[in-house]
Structures are given as structure tokens and as C-alpha cells.
Design an enzyme around this catalytic site. Structure first.
Site, PDB file in Angstrom:
ATOM      1  N   GLU A 151       0.853  -1.189   0.000  1.00  0.00           N
ATOM      2  CA  GLU A 151       0.000   0.000   0.000  1.00  0.00           C
ATOM      3  C   GLU A 151       0.886   1.235   0.000  1.00  0.00           C
ATOM      4  O   GLU A 151       1.942   1.229   0.639  1.00  0.00           O
ATOM      5  CB  GLU A 151      -0.892   0.054   1.252  1.00  0.00           C
ATOM      6  CG  GLU A 151      -2.133  -0.788   1.157  1.00  0.00           C
ATOM      7  CD  GLU A 151      -2.032  -1.991   2.075  1.00  0.00           C
ATOM      8  OE1 GLU A 151      -1.163  -1.990   2.964  1.00  0.00           O
ATOM      9  OE2 GLU A 151      -2.822  -2.933   1.878  1.00  0.00           O
ATOM     10  N   TYR A 177       7.994   2.054  -7.492  1.00  0.00           N
ATOM     11  CA  TYR A 177       7.287   0.770  -7.576  1.00  0.00           C
ATOM     12  C   TYR A 177       6.928   0.443  -9.042  1.00  0.00           C
ATOM     13  O   TYR A 177       7.046  -0.709  -9.465  1.00  0.00           O
ATOM     14  CB  TYR A 177       6.012   0.789  -6.718  1.00  0.00           C
ATOM     15  CG  TYR A 177       6.268   1.097  -5.257  1.00  0.00           C
ATOM     16  CD1 TYR A 177       7.434   0.660  -4.626  1.00  0.00           C
ATOM     17  CD2 TYR A 177       5.364   1.830  -4.496  1.00  0.00           C
ATOM     18  CE1 TYR A 177       7.686   0.954  -3.296  1.00  0.00           C
ATOM     19  CE2 TYR A 177       5.604   2.116  -3.159  1.00  0.00           C
ATOM     20  CZ  TYR A 177       6.769   1.685  -2.568  1.00  0.00           C
ATOM     21  OH  TYR A 177       7.022   1.965  -1.248  1.00  0.00           O
TER      22      TYR A 177
END
Ligand SMILES: CC(C)(COP(=O)(O)OP(=O)(O)OC[C@H]1O[C@@H](n2cnc3c(N)ncnc32)[C@H](O)[C@@H]1OP(=O)(O)O)[C@@H](O)C(=O)NCCC(=O)NCCS
Length: 176
Positions: A110, A122
Site C-alpha cells: 500500500e 514501484y
């Protein structure tokens, strides 16, 4: 700024916790207490934590939990003085390697909806937005994006990791 000190990514030790906690404090609005890391290292057999060292100094850290067959990135942080020098990339590649060792099929995490820097890191490693948890963060009610990788053994994921390793090899200390 170029990194001039070799960076090594290694298993986190109890002796690293004070330095890790200081980076936490500088990086997050609600840092984990130091004892939480101690618990993770000593009592959670499904957790793996690493640190990035520049010489003898801890400059970053990260961790994963194995949840069923998925690995979940619990935390990743780099000291503010060491950001944008490839340390986060090195840490994330190490966490993905550890996830494979734990036989995870993919990796999830998250991230705050506003944390575009972390999301860019990411995305470089193949994570894609898979969902949104509204009002996820208790301090200010911000939403979390759930990001997840393709299957770790897929050609697409291997490609992302290989490229990141290649980029990491251009900083001092080289790839893992
Ligand atoms: C997110 C974080 C771990 C990134 O670590 P880092 O060592 O600075 O990241 P890297 O230098 O390895 O960055 C690799 C790539 O990610 C992207 N990236 C990283 N930080 C970025 C930023 N602030 N803005 C835009 N892109 C960014 C870039 O594509 C970067 O490659 P480039 O520098 O060649 O352009 C670090 O900023 C941090 O600790 N932030 C505070 C804590 C945090 O938000 N953790 C994540 C919680 S989900």
C-alpha cells in the site's frame, strides 16, 4: 549527487534498530516504535527485513511479510540525505528476491495516494495499481493505493527486475 561509498544490502540485525528507527522518524508521519522492529526480527518467522549500509552507516531499510502466497512490503525508507541515489531501488530488488525465496507468487503493497515518488519507484519494478483503500491512513484519512506485481516468475516481471539490477549496478556497491 553520485554515490561514492559502497552500498551493501544485508539482513537487518537487532543492532541496526536504532538507526532504522531514526530513518523511520525522518520518513513517516506515524513511525513504527523501535520495539515493533524488535518483534519483527525476533518473533515473526514470516517477516524478512533488510538494511542498506553505506560503510558502517544504515541509510535505508525495508521489509516484507509472506501472507498466504503473496509477499507484502510492510515498509521501505531511505534516509533523506541518501534519496535519489538508487538506494530505494536496491532495497526493493532485494525485497523482491526475498519474496521469491519465500515462494511468494507476487508482491503487493500500500502506498499513499499522494506519494508519487514511491509510486514511480514501484512502477519501475513492475508494480501496477490494483485498487484503492479509502481513508486508509489513520493520521490524516488519506487513501492508499494497492499496488501489485505481475507473477514473480513471469517474463514481464523478470524483465523489470533485470533492468532495475542493471541500473543498480551503475551505483557504487553494484547489484545484489
Ligand atoms: C520512496 C523512497 C524509499 C525512494 O528511495 P530512493 O532511494 O530515493 O529511490 P531511488 O533513488 O532508488 O529511486 C529510483 C527511481 O524511483 C523513482 N523515484 C524515487 N523517488 C522519487 C521522487 N521523489 N520523485 C520522483 N521519482 C522518484 C525515480 O524513477 C527513481 O529513478 P531516478 O532517480 O533515476 O529518476 C524514499 O523517497 C523514502 O524513503 N521516502 C519516504 C518514505 C516513503 O515514502 N516510503 C514508501 C512508503 S510506501
Amino acid at each position: 549527487m553520485a554515490v561514492t561509498v559502497p552500498i551493501a544490502v544485508e539482513t537487518m540485525r537487532l543492532a541496526d534498530i536504532a538507526a532504522v528507527h531514526e530513518i523511520e522518524r525522518l520518513s513517516f508521519t506515524t513511525p513504527w516504535p523501535a520495539y515493533a522492529f524488535e518483534q519483527e526480527l525476533t518473533a515473526n518467522r514470516l517477516a524478512r527485513y533488510v538494511v542498506a549500509r553505506a560503510g558502517s552507516s544504515v541509510v535505508g531499510f525495508g521489509g516484507v511479510w509472506l501472507m498466504v502466497d503473496e509477499a507484502h512490503v510492510t515498509t521501505i525508507g531511505v534516509h533523506p540525505d541518501w534519496r535519489r541515489q538508487g538506494v530505494g531501488r536496491r532495497l526493493l530488488v532485494a525485497l523482491i528476491d526475498l519474496s521469491e525465496e519465500l515462494r511468494a507468487s507476487r508482491v503487493t503493497l500500500e502506498v499513499r495516494a499522494s506519494n508519487l515518488g514511491a509510486q514511480a519507484l514501484y512502477a519501475e519494478l513492475g508494480f501496477e495499481v490494483a485498487g484503492r483503500r479509502t481513508h486508509y491512513y489513520t493520521d490524516d484519512g488519506e487513501d492508499a493505493l494497492v499496488m501489485t506485481t505481475p507473477a514473480l516468475r513471469s517474463p514481464a516481471m523478470r524483465h523489470h527486475v533485470a533492468l532495475a539490477r542493471e541500473r543498480a549496478s551503475h551505483i557504487a556497491g553494484g547489484a545484489e
